[in-house]
Design an enzyme around this catalytic site. Structure first.
Site, PDB file in Angstrom:
ATOM      1  N   HIS A  77     -14.767   7.614  -5.478  1.00 43.48           N
ATOM      2  CA  HIS A  77     -13.586   6.750  -5.435  1.00 43.48           C
ATOM      3  C   HIS A  77     -12.440   7.315  -6.256  1.00 43.48           C
ATOM      4  O   HIS A  77     -11.318   6.846  -6.156  1.00 43.48           O
ATOM      5  CB  HIS A  77     -13.941   5.348  -5.945  1.00 43.48           C
ATOM      6  CG  HIS A  77     -14.969   4.676  -5.088  1.00 43.48           C
ATOM      7  ND1 HIS A  77     -16.289   4.604  -5.448  1.00 43.48           N
ATOM      8  CD2 HIS A  77     -14.871   4.086  -3.878  1.00 43.48           C
ATOM      9  CE1 HIS A  77     -16.962   3.983  -4.489  1.00 43.48           C
ATOM     10  NE2 HIS A  77     -16.125   3.656  -3.533  1.00 43.48           N
ATOM     11  N   GLU A 104     -25.203   4.408  -4.160  1.00 47.47           N
ATOM     12  CA  GLU A 104     -24.192   4.767  -5.162  1.00 47.47           C
ATOM     13  C   GLU A 104     -24.779   4.575  -6.567  1.00 47.47           C
ATOM     14  O   GLU A 104     -25.474   3.612  -6.818  1.00 47.47           O
ATOM     15  CB  GLU A 104     -22.980   3.848  -5.000  1.00 47.47           C
ATOM     16  CG  GLU A 104     -22.007   3.972  -6.145  1.00 47.47           C
ATOM     17  CD  GLU A 104     -20.783   3.088  -5.992  1.00 47.47           C
ATOM     18  OE1 GLU A 104     -20.398   2.774  -4.864  1.00 47.47           O
ATOM     19  OE2 GLU A 104     -20.224   2.732  -7.026  1.00 47.47           O
ATOM     20  N   ASP A 130     -25.884   2.768   8.159  1.00 41.54           N
ATOM     21  CA  ASP A 130     -25.324   2.326   6.874  1.00 41.54           C
ATOM     22  C   ASP A 130     -25.398   0.816   6.708  1.00 41.54           C
ATOM     23  O   ASP A 130     -25.024   0.065   7.614  1.00 41.54           O
ATOM     24  CB  ASP A 130     -23.839   2.728   6.793  1.00 41.54           C
ATOM     25  CG  ASP A 130     -23.663   4.239   6.740  1.00 41.54           C
ATOM     26  OD1 ASP A 130     -24.489   4.904   6.092  1.00 41.54           O
ATOM     27  OD2 ASP A 130     -22.696   4.740   7.342  1.00 41.54           O
ATOM     28  N   GLU A 166     -17.035  11.880  11.036  1.00 35.33           N
ATOM     29  CA  GLU A 166     -16.442  10.613  11.467  1.00 35.33           C
ATOM     30  C   GLU A 166     -14.916  10.644  11.707  1.00 35.33           C
ATOM     31  O   GLU A 166     -14.228   9.646  11.461  1.00 35.33           O
ATOM     32  CB  GLU A 166     -16.780   9.476  10.476  1.00 35.33           C
ATOM     33  CG  GLU A 166     -18.280   9.328  10.222  1.00 35.33           C
ATOM     34  CD  GLU A 166     -18.638   8.238   9.199  1.00 35.33           C
ATOM     35  OE1 GLU A 166     -17.880   7.272   9.047  1.00 35.33           O
ATOM     36  OE2 GLU A 166     -19.698   8.377   8.558  1.00 35.33           O
ATOM     37  N   CYS A 192     -20.780   8.007  -1.859  1.00 38.23           N
ATOM     38  CA  CYS A 192     -20.373   7.321  -0.627  1.00 38.23           C
ATOM     39  C   CYS A 192     -19.608   8.319   0.236  1.00 38.23           C
ATOM     40  O   CYS A 192     -19.556   9.512  -0.087  1.00 38.23           O
ATOM     41  CB  CYS A 192     -19.522   6.104  -1.019  1.00 38.23           C
ATOM     42  SG  CYS A 192     -19.042   5.056   0.361  1.00 38.23           S
ATOM     43  N   LYS A 204       0.839  -1.209   0.000  1.00 37.96           N
ATOM     44  CA  LYS A 204       0.000   0.000   0.000  1.00 37.96           C
ATOM     45  C   LYS A 204       0.874   1.259   0.000  1.00 37.96           C
ATOM     46  O   LYS A 204       0.646   2.192  -0.768  1.00 37.96           O
ATOM     47  CB  LYS A 204      -0.888  -0.034   1.247  1.00 37.96           C
ATOM     48  CG  LYS A 204      -1.612   1.239   1.538  1.00 37.96           C
ATOM     49  CD  LYS A 204      -2.125   1.229   2.980  1.00 37.96           C
ATOM     50  CE  LYS A 204      -2.694   2.573   3.345  1.00 37.96           C
ATOM     51  NZ  LYS A 204      -3.897   2.895   2.592  1.00 37.96           N
ATOM     52  N   LYS A 209     -18.122  -5.290  -5.805  1.00 35.23           N
ATOM     53  CA  LYS A 209     -17.640  -6.312  -4.866  1.00 35.23           C
ATOM     54  C   LYS A 209     -17.338  -7.633  -5.578  1.00 35.23           C
ATOM     55  O   LYS A 209     -17.983  -7.986  -6.563  1.00 35.23           O
ATOM     56  CB  LYS A 209     -18.634  -6.532  -3.728  1.00 35.23           C
ATOM     57  CG  LYS A 209     -20.079  -6.603  -4.174  1.00 35.23           C
ATOM     58  CD  LYS A 209     -20.615  -7.958  -4.442  1.00 35.23           C
ATOM     59  CE  LYS A 209     -21.691  -7.893  -5.513  1.00 35.23           C
ATOM     60  NZ  LYS A 209     -22.202  -9.176  -5.947  1.00 35.23           N
ATOM     61  N   HIS A 218     -27.766   3.820   3.956  1.00 41.02           N
ATOM     62  CA  HIS A 218     -26.914   4.062   2.781  1.00 41.02           C
ATOM     63  C   HIS A 218     -26.309   2.747   2.320  1.00 41.02           C
ATOM     64  O   HIS A 218     -25.939   1.903   3.135  1.00 41.02           O
ATOM     65  CB  HIS A 218     -25.810   5.059   3.149  1.00 41.02           C
ATOM     66  CG  HIS A 218     -24.625   4.982   2.237  1.00 41.02           C
ATOM     67  ND1 HIS A 218     -24.645   5.504   0.966  1.00 41.02           N
ATOM     68  CD2 HIS A 218     -23.412   4.402   2.391  1.00 41.02           C
ATOM     69  CE1 HIS A 218     -23.482   5.254   0.387  1.00 41.02           C
ATOM     70  NE2 HIS A 218     -22.717   4.587   1.229  1.00 41.02           N
TER      71      HIS A 218
HETATM   72  C1  LIG Z   1     -16.945   2.156   2.578  1.00 42.97           C
HETATM   73  N1  LIG Z   1     -16.130   1.017   2.431  1.00 42.97           N
HETATM   74  C2  LIG Z   1     -15.723   0.290   3.527  1.00 42.97           C
HETATM   75  C3  LIG Z   1     -15.638  -1.098   3.412  1.00 42.97           C
HETATM   76  N2  LIG Z   1     -15.265  -1.850   4.457  1.00 42.97           N
HETATM   77  C4  LIG Z   1     -14.960  -1.264   5.620  1.00 42.97           C
HETATM   78  N3  LIG Z   1     -14.586  -2.020   6.666  1.00 42.97           N
HETATM   79  N4  LIG Z   1     -14.978   0.084   5.762  1.00 42.97           N
HETATM   80  C5  LIG Z   1     -15.363   0.887   4.744  1.00 42.97           C
HETATM   81  O1  LIG Z   1     -15.372   2.115   4.924  1.00 42.97           O
HETATM   82  N5  LIG Z   1     -15.941  -1.689   2.255  1.00 42.97           N
HETATM   83  C6  LIG Z   1     -16.453  -0.984   1.120  1.00 42.97           C
HETATM   84  C7  LIG Z   1     -16.104   0.432   1.103  1.00 42.97           C
HETATM   85  C8  LIG Z   1     -14.774   0.687   0.459  1.00 42.97           C
HETATM   86  N6  LIG Z   1     -13.689   0.217   1.250  1.00 42.97           N
HETATM   87  C9  LIG Z   1     -12.804   1.002   1.899  1.00 42.97           C
HETATM   88  C10 LIG Z   1     -11.867   0.333   2.603  1.00 42.97           C
HETATM   89  C11 LIG Z   1     -10.861   1.028   3.250  1.00 42.97           C
HETATM   90  C12 LIG Z   1     -10.817   2.390   3.183  1.00 42.97           C
HETATM   91  C13 LIG Z   1      -9.713   3.148   3.821  1.00 42.97           C
HETATM   92  O2  LIG Z   1      -9.638   4.334   3.682  1.00 42.97           O
HETATM   93  N7  LIG Z   1      -8.793   2.486   4.518  1.00 42.97           N
HETATM   94  C14 LIG Z   1      -7.647   3.138   5.077  1.00 42.97           C
HETATM   95  C15 LIG Z   1      -7.301   2.590   6.434  1.00 42.97           C
HETATM   96  C16 LIG Z   1      -7.912   3.441   7.448  1.00 42.97           C
HETATM   97  C17 LIG Z   1      -7.376   3.140   8.826  1.00 42.97           C
HETATM   98  O3  LIG Z   1      -7.853   2.241   9.473  1.00 42.97           O
HETATM   99  N8  LIG Z   1      -6.380   3.880   9.247  1.00 42.97           N
HETATM  100  C18 LIG Z   1      -5.846   3.787  10.577  1.00 42.97           C
HETATM  101  C19 LIG Z   1      -4.353   3.620  10.536  1.00 42.97           C
HETATM  102  C20 LIG Z   1      -3.661   4.902  10.274  1.00 42.97           C
HETATM  103  C21 LIG Z   1      -2.237   4.722   9.783  1.00 42.97           C
HETATM  104  O4  LIG Z   1      -2.011   4.070   8.785  1.00 42.97           O
HETATM  105  N9  LIG Z   1      -1.309   5.377  10.465  1.00 42.97           N
HETATM  106  C22 LIG Z   1       0.040   5.418   9.980  1.00 42.97           C
HETATM  107  C23 LIG Z   1       0.543   6.832  10.204  1.00 42.97           C
HETATM  108  C24 LIG Z   1      -0.286   7.831   9.482  1.00 42.97           C
HETATM  109  C25 LIG Z   1       0.072   7.975   8.055  1.00 42.97           C
HETATM  110  O5  LIG Z   1       1.245   8.250   7.775  1.00 42.97           O
HETATM  111  O6  LIG Z   1      -0.837   7.886   7.169  1.00 42.97           O
HETATM  112  C26 LIG Z   1       0.856   4.408  10.744  1.00 42.97           C
HETATM  113  O7  LIG Z   1       0.337   3.786  11.669  1.00 42.97           O
HETATM  114  O8  LIG Z   1       1.978   4.182  10.337  1.00 42.97           O
HETATM  115  C27 LIG Z   1      -6.279   5.040  11.324  1.00 42.97           C
HETATM  116  O9  LIG Z   1      -6.786   5.978  10.669  1.00 42.97           O
HETATM  117  O10 LIG Z   1      -6.156   5.078  12.551  1.00 42.97           O
HETATM  118  C28 LIG Z   1      -6.422   2.930   4.206  1.00 42.97           C
HETATM  119  O11 LIG Z   1      -5.606   3.874   4.240  1.00 42.97           O
HETATM  120  O12 LIG Z   1      -6.276   1.894   3.577  1.00 42.97           O
HETATM  121  C29 LIG Z   1     -11.778   3.073   2.485  1.00 42.97           C
HETATM  122  C30 LIG Z   1     -12.784   2.379   1.846  1.00 42.97           C
HETATM  123  N1  LIG Z   2     -20.885   6.630   6.687  1.00 35.75           N
HETATM  124  C1  LIG Z   2     -19.883   5.897   5.945  1.00 35.75           C
HETATM  125  C2  LIG Z   2     -20.513   5.027   4.919  1.00 35.75           C
HETATM  126  C3  LIG Z   2     -19.575   4.371   3.986  1.00 35.75           C
HETATM  127  S1  LIG Z   2     -20.285   3.096   3.094  1.00 35.75           S
HETATM  128  C4  LIG Z   2     -18.936   6.870   5.295  1.00 35.75           C
HETATM  129  O1  LIG Z   2     -19.387   7.950   4.962  1.00 35.75           O
HETATM  130  O2  LIG Z   2     -17.765   6.563   5.118  1.00 35.75           O
HETATM  131 ZN   LIG Z   3     -20.802   3.825   1.022  1.00 38.70          ZN
END
Ligand SMILES: CN1c2c(nc(N)[nH]c2=O)NC[C@@H]1CNc1ccc(C(=O)N[C@@H](CCC(=O)N[C@@H](CCC(=O)N[C@@H](CCC(=O)O)C(=O)O)C(=O)O)C(=O)O)cc1
Ligand SMILES: N[C@@H](CCS)C(=O)O
Ligand SMILES: [Zn+2]
Length: 763
Positions: free
Chosen positions: A698, A669, A603, A488, A730, A21, A114, A645
């Site tokens: 997205h 969506e 949601d 959030e 979304c 990532k 999905k 949603h």
């Molecule tokens: C809406 N969607 C979701 C799905 N599933 C979920 N469980 N949640 C969802 O919201 N499925 C369908 C859709 C689309 N899917 C996603 C999935 C993932 C993300 C997303 O944005 N993921 C983030 C991870 C977010 C997170 O948990 N972050 C933590 C960790 C922070 C971190 O990495 N810290 C770093 C330091 C900071 C930095 O430099 O960035 C570290 O620790 O080193 C947090 O915020 O605390 C992702 O980035 O992948 C969106 C939609």
């Molecule tokens: N309330 C959530 C829904 C994602 S599906 C958001 O806005 O991220």
């Molecule tokens: Zn959504």
């Protein structure tokens, strides 16, 4: 000694510390070059292969790796590149590849949806006006790399033609046969080159066989596989199915290939082989270790399952493997130092699952005694978890047993309560809102990480969250949105957050799983009965509401989504766990209402995504989902407005379920499917309020006002403006601040203009 072999179907791409990532995002941010990206990801890929080799897996998958998504890789391999990306033949550049996934200024991204019933999303191939051709034999490239660098004789993984085409869009069902005919020579070319390179086994993924296919498609399938067999008779192709047993079992196992891979964890594969037998000339790749969950296997039970399978299939025709790719589970539990020992003892992530596969293979080859120690260990650990105090709460059990029909009914029907809501809120025609989350900037993530590492105090973190809310309430007011959100900022994820707060859950530190592209989630674990402990969202919602006269939407995740996106233990029926979550959310909703939050969104994006592959199982699933949702939401007052949603567009199939949720407003969506959803409303009557996403969130691309107006006007041809809400597709957490403000500004302007046009027209 027999010839039983162990195999894997796919390994997580992301790395133990999400190195994959990070590399991708650095490339997209222009902080590393293409070469650096390719070097970093190659290193990771080789490490992953080496790990599987060291763990003792005989058949190691190659080509399961991807720089974004394996369905997109298949499209690129076959030159399935929509015209808008200006592709003119030859090897597809990395930038075109990412443009298809993420969009660029001049071209919207391809739709994303999905992957079967998982939380992984793939890029939908667009087959309109394409001339398929092999641009690069990717599985061959990966095969050669594994061989040269590590001496591994890998098993190339390729998405099968039936699944690939069925997951594509841009053609009519009647043209399936022609299309298959067009793609067959390409598949054959890829296979021939693999055969020439010395490949022994190929894994041809056809999970679509877990769904209900028409007679015509099955006939086409038969012809296609016969043609493949004629051309590459010596290549050992395994048709690999997963996530469900094969619905048309007899037809599928009879296809002319060397082996069939079946999922013995989900569905009824054992009964099927027992009832209908298994062809004597084929290898059975038996998926006996759950590739979708994180719990340790009871190895003795698994050995018994393999013994049962052996009644039908001789040992020398058996491959032992996970039920699916391990893409859907985290890499290793090794790093989880803070987890309760009982819980950790009961866990098995990808690496641990591969050890289980190897142990079972040993046990099957050399007898149960040879692995007795491992068998006992797995039993003890599972028993310790089952008997732990974390598991059961008698009060919760009683509450679930005492539920009755009144608990899931709102006091008056929609047409009466909507009037009270309108009197209360006085919202304009075409109210504007967002879906909940606002940008999770690096600063937000870093601050949360610092708080988790105890580098800042809880007071400091909470002040940071309040500052964020204040800033964004100000921005939303300035933009002129009608229903505001707190954004959030306190949630890393919409499911994990509730896992942190609800009793019965626990969360991991590094249990990441890919969701789409570089985006990962950390699904919480449901370890015991779930119940409400203390308010989870009230503080932030109330603070946000205190800053504005506009209504602020409370924001929760619904029972089915929490369930589907968590790792759930299997001791309690699904329905019971759903209702436990439903009851806990009901308490939260009542707490929000008591604190004057009058619009509450629950949601349910995973409701559609989680549908079983086999349609015969849909009704039970949907009934349980509706029941739990209503359990969570039905106790509110008439003038409290419940929103829900869902971020998907494949709505037709479950229209009645959406209606049955009895939510006052739903947002869905739409934009990536280019308005296909709207046709659903031409065929069905929906009388509640609805917001169809008017732009794609997205993609970093900012939509134009004309585009948004077009989307709105297209919807208004079918849906009454009195019912219609304006919102993005979304949540906005993945977007940058400037992008978000710019896009929302455009959205609000578009809404205003159309509102004025409508009001002028009505005068
Ligand atoms: C809406 N969607 C979701 C799905 N599933 C979920 N469980 N949640 C969802 O919201 N499925 C369908 C859709 C689309 N899917 C996603 C999935 C993932 C993300 C997303 O944005 N993921 C983030 C991870 C977010 C997170 O948990 N972050 C933590 C960790 C922070 C971190 O990495 N810290 C770093 C330091 C900071 C930095 O430099 O960035 C570290 O620790 O080193 C947090 O915020 O605390 C992702 O980035 O992948 C969106 C939609
Ligand atoms: N309330 C959530 C829904 C994602 S599906 C958001 O806005 O991220
Ligand atoms: Zn959504």
């Amino acid at each position: 000694m027999t010839k039983i072999i162990s195999s894997n179907l796919g390994y997580p791409r992301i790395g133990e510390k999400r190195e994959w990532k990070q590399a991708l995002e650095q490339y997209w941010d222009h902080s590393i070059s293409e070469k650096e990206l390719l070097d970093k990801t190659k290193k990771l890929r080789l490490e992953n292969l080496k790990k599987q080799q060291d763990l003792g897996i005989d058949l190691i998958p190659v080509g399961d790796f991807s720089l974004y998504d394996h369905v997109l890789d298949t499209s690129v391999m076959f030159g399935v590149i929509p015209n808008r990306f200006d592709y003119h033949g030859g090897k597809v550049s990395l930038d075109t590849y990412f443009a298809m996934a993420r969009g660029v200024k001049h071209a919207v991204a391809s739709e994303m949806t999905k992957w079967f019933n998982t939380n992984y999303h793939y890029i939908v191939p667009e087959l309109e006006s394409i001339k398929p051709t092999v641009t690069e034999n990717l599985p061959l490239t990966y095969y050669k790399e594994a061989k040269q660098e590590l001496g591994i004789d890998g098993k190339p993984v390729i998405l099968g033609p039936i699944t690939y085409l069925k997951l594509s869009k841009g053609y009519e069902e009647k043209d399936f046969g022609h299309l298959l005919h067009a793609f067959l020579p390409l598949y054959i070319q890829v296979f021939k080159e693999l055969e020439e390179a010395g490949v022994t086994w190929v894994q041809l993924d056809e999970p679509i066989f877990g769904t209900n296919l028409s007679e015509e498609i099955l006939a086409n399938t038969r012809q296609a596989y016969e043609a493949i067999q004629d051309e590459v008779p010596n290549l050992n192709i395994i048709i690999q199915t997963y996530f469900e047993s094969v619905v048309q079992y007899k037809e599928v196992v009879d296809l002319p290939v060397k082996g069939i891979g079946l999922d013995f964890v989900h569905g009824e594969s054992l009964s099927l082989i027992q009832e209908y037998g298994f062809p004597k000339d084929k290898v059975l790749a038996a998926g006996v270790i759950n590739g979708r969950n994180v719990w340790r296997a009871d190895l003795e039970n698994n050995l018994q399952l393999l013994a049962d399978i052996k009644q039908t299939v001789e040992s020398d025709r058996l491959i032992v493997q996970p039920s699916s790719s391990l893409l859907h589970v985290p890499v290793t539990k090794e790093q989880e130092e803070d987890l309760d020992v009982t819980i950790k003892g009961g866990l098995s992530f990808a690496d641990e699952k591969l050890v289980e596969v190897v142990t079972l293979t040993e046990g099957l080859k050399n007898g149960k005694q040879s692995v007795n120690e491992e068998l006992q260990k797995s039993k003890q650990e599972l028993e310790r978890l089952r008997n732990s105090t974390l598991r059961t709460n008698k009060e919760v059990k009683a509450n679930i047993e005492n539920l009755n029909e009144d608990d899931i009914k709102r006091s008056v029907p929609f047409n009466q309560r909507i009037k009270k809501q309108q009197e209360h809120f006085h919202l304009p025609l075409l109210p504007t809102t967002t879906i909940g989350s606002l940008p999770q900037t690096t600063e937000v993530k870093k601050t949360r990480t610092a708080w988790r590492k105890k580098q800042i105090t809880t007071n400091e973190y909470e002040q940071f969250v309040r500052d964020y809310i204040k800033k964004w309430i100000g921005i939303q007011e300035e933009l002129g949105l009608d229903v505001l959100v707190h954004g959030e900022p306190e949630r890393a994820d919409m499911v994990e957050y509730f896992g942190e707060k609800l009793n019965g859950f626990t969360v991991t530190k590094y249990g990441w799983v890919q969701s789409y592209g570089s985006r990962c989630v950390k699904p919480p674990l449901i370890v015991g009965d779930v119940y409400f402990d203390q308010p989870m969202t009230v503080k932030e919602a109330v603070y946000a509401q205190s800053l504005t006269d506009k209504p602020v939407k409370g924001m929760l995740t619904g029972p089915t989504t929490i369930y589907n996106w968590s790792f759930v233990h299997n001791d309690v029926p699904r329905k019971t766990v759903l209702n436990q979550i439903g009851l806990a959310l009901r308490k939260e909703i009542e707490a929000l209402e008591e604190n004057w939050i009058k619009i509450i969104q629950v949601d349910e994006p995973a409701l559609r995504e989680g549908l079983p592959l086999d349609r015969n199982k849909w009704q039970d699933y949907l009934e349980d989902a509706v029941y739990a949702f209503k359990l969570a939401t039905a106790s509110v007052k008439d003038d409290t407005q419940i929103h829900t949603h869902m971020c998907y567009s494949d709505f037709q199939d479950i229209f009645d379920t959406i209606d049955a949720l009895d939510a006052d407003v739903i947002s869905i969506e739409t934009s990536r499917s280019h308005g296909e959803l709207i046709s659903t409303f031409e065929e069905n009557t929906y009388n509640k309020e609805i917001g169809l996403g008017v732009y794609d969130i997205h993609s970093p691309r900012i939509p134009s006002k004309e585009e948004i107006k077009q989307n709105i006007n297209r919807a208004l041809k079918t849906i009454s403006s009195k019912q219609f809400w304006i919102n993005p597709d979304c949540g906005l957490k993945t977007r940058k601040e400037e992008e978000t403000i710019e896009a929302l500004k455009t959205m609000v302007e578009a809404a205003r203009e159309i509102r004025e046009e409508l009001l002028t027209y009505q005068k």
